[in-house]
Design a protein around this motif. Structure first.
Motif, PDB file in Angstrom:
ATOM      1  N   GLN A  40      -9.742   1.978   5.106  1.00  0.00           N
ATOM      2  CA  GLN A  40      -9.992   1.906   6.546  1.00  0.00           C
ATOM      3  C   GLN A  40      -9.736   0.514   7.096  1.00  0.00           C
ATOM      4  O   GLN A  40      -9.073   0.340   8.116  1.00  0.00           O
ATOM      5  CB  GLN A  40     -11.437   2.326   6.845  1.00  0.00           C
ATOM      6  CG  GLN A  40     -11.677   3.816   6.781  1.00  0.00           C
ATOM      7  CD  GLN A  40     -12.457   4.321   7.986  1.00  0.00           C
ATOM      8  OE1 GLN A  40     -12.125   3.990   9.116  1.00  0.00           O
ATOM      9  NE2 GLN A  40     -13.483   5.112   7.737  1.00  0.00           N
ATOM     10  N   LEU A  41     -10.266  -0.500   6.425  1.00  0.00           N
ATOM     11  CA  LEU A  41     -10.155  -1.858   6.948  1.00  0.00           C
ATOM     12  C   LEU A  41      -8.745  -2.405   6.863  1.00  0.00           C
ATOM     13  O   LEU A  41      -8.416  -3.384   7.539  1.00  0.00           O
ATOM     14  CB  LEU A  41     -11.117  -2.778   6.188  1.00  0.00           C
ATOM     15  CG  LEU A  41     -12.614  -2.494   6.396  1.00  0.00           C
ATOM     16  CD1 LEU A  41     -13.444  -3.393   5.512  1.00  0.00           C
ATOM     17  CD2 LEU A  41     -12.999  -2.661   7.855  1.00  0.00           C
ATOM     18  N   SER A  42      -7.910  -1.810   6.041  1.00  0.00           N
ATOM     19  CA  SER A  42      -6.529  -2.271   5.907  1.00  0.00           C
ATOM     20  C   SER A  42      -5.575  -1.534   6.834  1.00  0.00           C
ATOM     21  O   SER A  42      -4.374  -1.801   6.816  1.00  0.00           O
ATOM     22  CB  SER A  42      -6.053  -2.093   4.454  1.00  0.00           C
ATOM     23  OG  SER A  42      -6.835  -2.855   3.570  1.00  0.00           O
ATOM     24  N   SER A  43      -6.079  -0.616   7.654  1.00  0.00           N
ATOM     25  CA  SER A  43      -5.201   0.174   8.522  1.00  0.00           C
ATOM     26  C   SER A  43      -5.473  -0.132   9.981  1.00  0.00           C
ATOM     27  O   SER A  43      -6.610  -0.401  10.383  1.00  0.00           O
ATOM     28  CB  SER A  43      -5.387   1.675   8.252  1.00  0.00           C
ATOM     29  OG  SER A  43      -6.716   2.068   8.479  1.00  0.00           O
ATOM     30  N   ASN A  44      -4.420  -0.069  10.790  1.00  0.00           N
ATOM     31  CA  ASN A  44      -4.516  -0.301  12.218  1.00  0.00           C
ATOM     32  C   ASN A  44      -5.145   0.904  12.897  1.00  0.00           C
ATOM     33  O   ASN A  44      -4.938   2.043  12.487  1.00  0.00           O
ATOM     34  CB  ASN A  44      -3.108  -0.554  12.772  1.00  0.00           C
ATOM     35  CG  ASN A  44      -3.134  -1.067  14.194  1.00  0.00           C
ATOM     36  OD1 ASN A  44      -3.421  -0.316  15.108  1.00  0.00           O
ATOM     37  ND2 ASN A  44      -2.817  -2.337  14.374  1.00  0.00           N
ATOM     38  N   VAL A  45      -5.904   0.646  13.953  1.00  0.00           N
ATOM     39  CA  VAL A  45      -6.637   1.724  14.613  1.00  0.00           C
ATOM     40  C   VAL A  45      -5.693   2.771  15.198  1.00  0.00           C
ATOM     41  O   VAL A  45      -6.043   3.947  15.303  1.00  0.00           O
ATOM     42  CB  VAL A  45      -7.560   1.147  15.715  1.00  0.00           C
ATOM     43  CG1 VAL A  45      -6.754   0.554  16.860  1.00  0.00           C
ATOM     44  CG2 VAL A  45      -8.531   2.202  16.216  1.00  0.00           C
ATOM     45  N   GLY A  46      -4.460   2.375  15.560  1.00  0.00           N
ATOM     46  CA  GLY A  46      -3.536   3.327  16.150  1.00  0.00           C
ATOM     47  C   GLY A  46      -2.995   4.350  15.183  1.00  0.00           C
ATOM     48  O   GLY A  46      -2.450   5.367  15.597  1.00  0.00           O
TER      49      GLY A  46
END
Length: 489
Positions: A355-361
């Motif tokens: 989760q923390l390594s991925s962009n919110v979009g």
């Protein structure tokens, strides 16, 4: 590797850095947010009852057929839709309102669970009823899972996202260990149908909690545009980021071979120790004790590194192997506590890293890949581990469930160490840690050495300075955090 154009995804706020261990009163700091409190309360109940239902379904199939291998089949029917359609669920989660999706899906699930409970309690249930409803529930989970994972950030924002992810993951995996324990006791007392019926009621509670949230306090993520190739885009994105890629690779081995605990424990209770449903509930209760301890520890973690995830998989595999070769029931009990502890710590670390390594979009699609690996691996592993337990015994199944993740973790650790120019240093005499991971010494060419012909003025191996070398990172990334940057090693 292909890269993602920054303009395609809105920039996220910086992920907060945790430099000191949280105070005990701040262990669950994300619960200060009202919407998330409602969500957590409903999920503590719902995740537990979902696993109660899954175990009740497994035991129901065993009672109807007497075949452990068919228990693996029903596990596959619950999880295989996620394996085949989970990526589409991520696309839907990124494209529509996650709160509305969750309310719709949970309403459908409540109706299905109530129908299966009524069939079971009235005594008219057949195996094909169980198989069909299990498959449809799996289809609902293919949409529900990615939307639920990405909805966490919308509830708490970036200030509490790390704590909320850890709490959310802990609830899921704790439910996977507490639920079977409670279900085992309930099956003995009143039968499988009531465990399924309780889950139907809990699902209605989830719908009510979602409806009671204050929409003005949510932080909705920008919705993705309708376009082609969105699944391929998510795959390229995940492959281009080593923290996501290697977390998923490690998880694939653990979920496929190491997370079919209910299938193996039915064999241990029915064939090895001959304790029936009572012992089955006890086994899961012991694993739940370890999971509860792991849940608390995961919320107090200050660092998040890829090496810790790989090491967690190795330790989990070793403990599971001990359970398979346990010389006595006492050792088996201790190993079950260890399985619960190490499994939850590994799973929460892998989910937080993804989760923390991925962009919110694109987070909904990335998390759909995570859930596909997590639950899809169990869809494959359920029948495989059930067949192994049926053919060679449950103890052999436990041994396989532990040995494969251990070997996979060691191989991945070696690959990461070689790519990161790392080595294991053992120093028993200095004041520092006796075992540590350090940089391998790199031989440098003398300054007056002549460049080789045919490699250009700088040589083929020269590094071009670009955004990743000058510190310019993808918008929305948290790679300024030194502890997460170390996870690439």
């Amino acid at each position: 590797m292909a890269t993602i154009i920054d303009s395609e995804f809105p920039a996220t706020e910086p992920i907060p850095t945790i430099s000191t261990r949280p105070r005990w009163r701040d262990t669950f700091s994300s619960l200060a947010i009202r919407n998330y409190r409602l969500y957590v309360f409903s999920q503590v109940v719902s995740n537990t009852t979902v696993w109660m239902q899954r175990i009740a379904i497994d035991w129901l199939v065993l009672e109807l057929t007497g075949n452990v291998a068919l228990v693996g089949v029903v596990v596959a029917l619950q999880f295989s839709p996620i394996l085949f359609f989970g990526a589409w669920g991520g696309v839907i989660a990124d494209r529509y309102s996650k709160r509305r999706l969750l309310i719709t899906v949970q309403s459908i699930v409540a109706v299905l669970c109530a129908a299966l409970a009524a069939l079971t309690i009235t005594g008219v249930v057949s195996v094909w009823h169980v198989f069909v409803i299990a498959f449809v529930l799996g289809m609902a989970s293919a949409v529900d899972g990615p939307a639920r994972a990405a909805f966490v950030t919308e509830m708490v924002g970036n200030a509490h996202v790390r704590n909320a992810i850890s709490v959310n993951a802990s609830i899921f995996h704790l439910g996977g260990l507490v639920g079977p324990a409670l279900s085992g006791l309930l099956i003995v007392a009143v039968g499988s149908g009531w465990s399924i019926g309780i889950n139907a009621v809990a699902t209605v509670m989830v719908v009510c909690a979602l409806a009671a949230m204050r929409a003005s306090e949510l932080r909705p993520a920008p919705r993705s545009r309708r376009s082609g190739g969105q699944i391929r885009q998510a795959l390229r994105y995940a492959a281009s980021k080593p923290p996501i890629l290697w977390s998923l690779v490690t998880l694939s081995f653990v979920s496929t071979f190491g997370m079919s605990l209910p299938v193996l424990l039915t064999g241990m209770a029915n064939d090895v120790y001959e304790t029936g449903a009572t012992g089955y509930g006890l086994y899961n209760s012991l694993a739940a004790v370890g999971a509860l301890t792991g849940a608390v520890l995961s919320t107090r973690r200050t660092t998040l590194r890829l090496r810790g995830i790989v090491l967690g998989a190795i330790v989990f595999g070793l403990v599971t192997t001990v359970a398979g070769f346990a010389p006595s029931v006492g050792v088996f009990f201790v190993a079950l506590v260890g399985i619960g502890l190490t499994r939850l710590l590994f799973a929460t670390s892998a989910e937080s890293m993804t989760q923390l390594s991925s962009n919110v979009g694109i987070r909904g699609r990335v998390m759909s890949l995570y859930i596909m690996v997590l639950l899809g691996g169990q869809a494959i592993g359920g029948p495989v581990m059930g067949w192994i337990a049926e053919t060679w015994g449950a103890q052999t199944g436990f041994a396989v469930a532990g040995i494969v993740p251990t070997i996979a973790g060691i191989v991945i650790a070696v690959i990461l160490a070689r790519s990161g120019q790392l080595k294991l240093r053992v120093d028993l005499w200095s004041a520092g840690p006796p075992i540590s991971i350090v940089k391998r010494a790199v031989r440098r060419r003398p300054a007056d050495a002549r460049p080789r012909r045919g490699r250009g003025p700088r040589g083929r191996g020269a590094r071009e300075t670009g955004p990743r070398e000058t510190g310019q990172r993808e918008n929305g990334s948290h790679e300024s955090d030194p502890r997460v940057r170390d996870s690439r090693r």
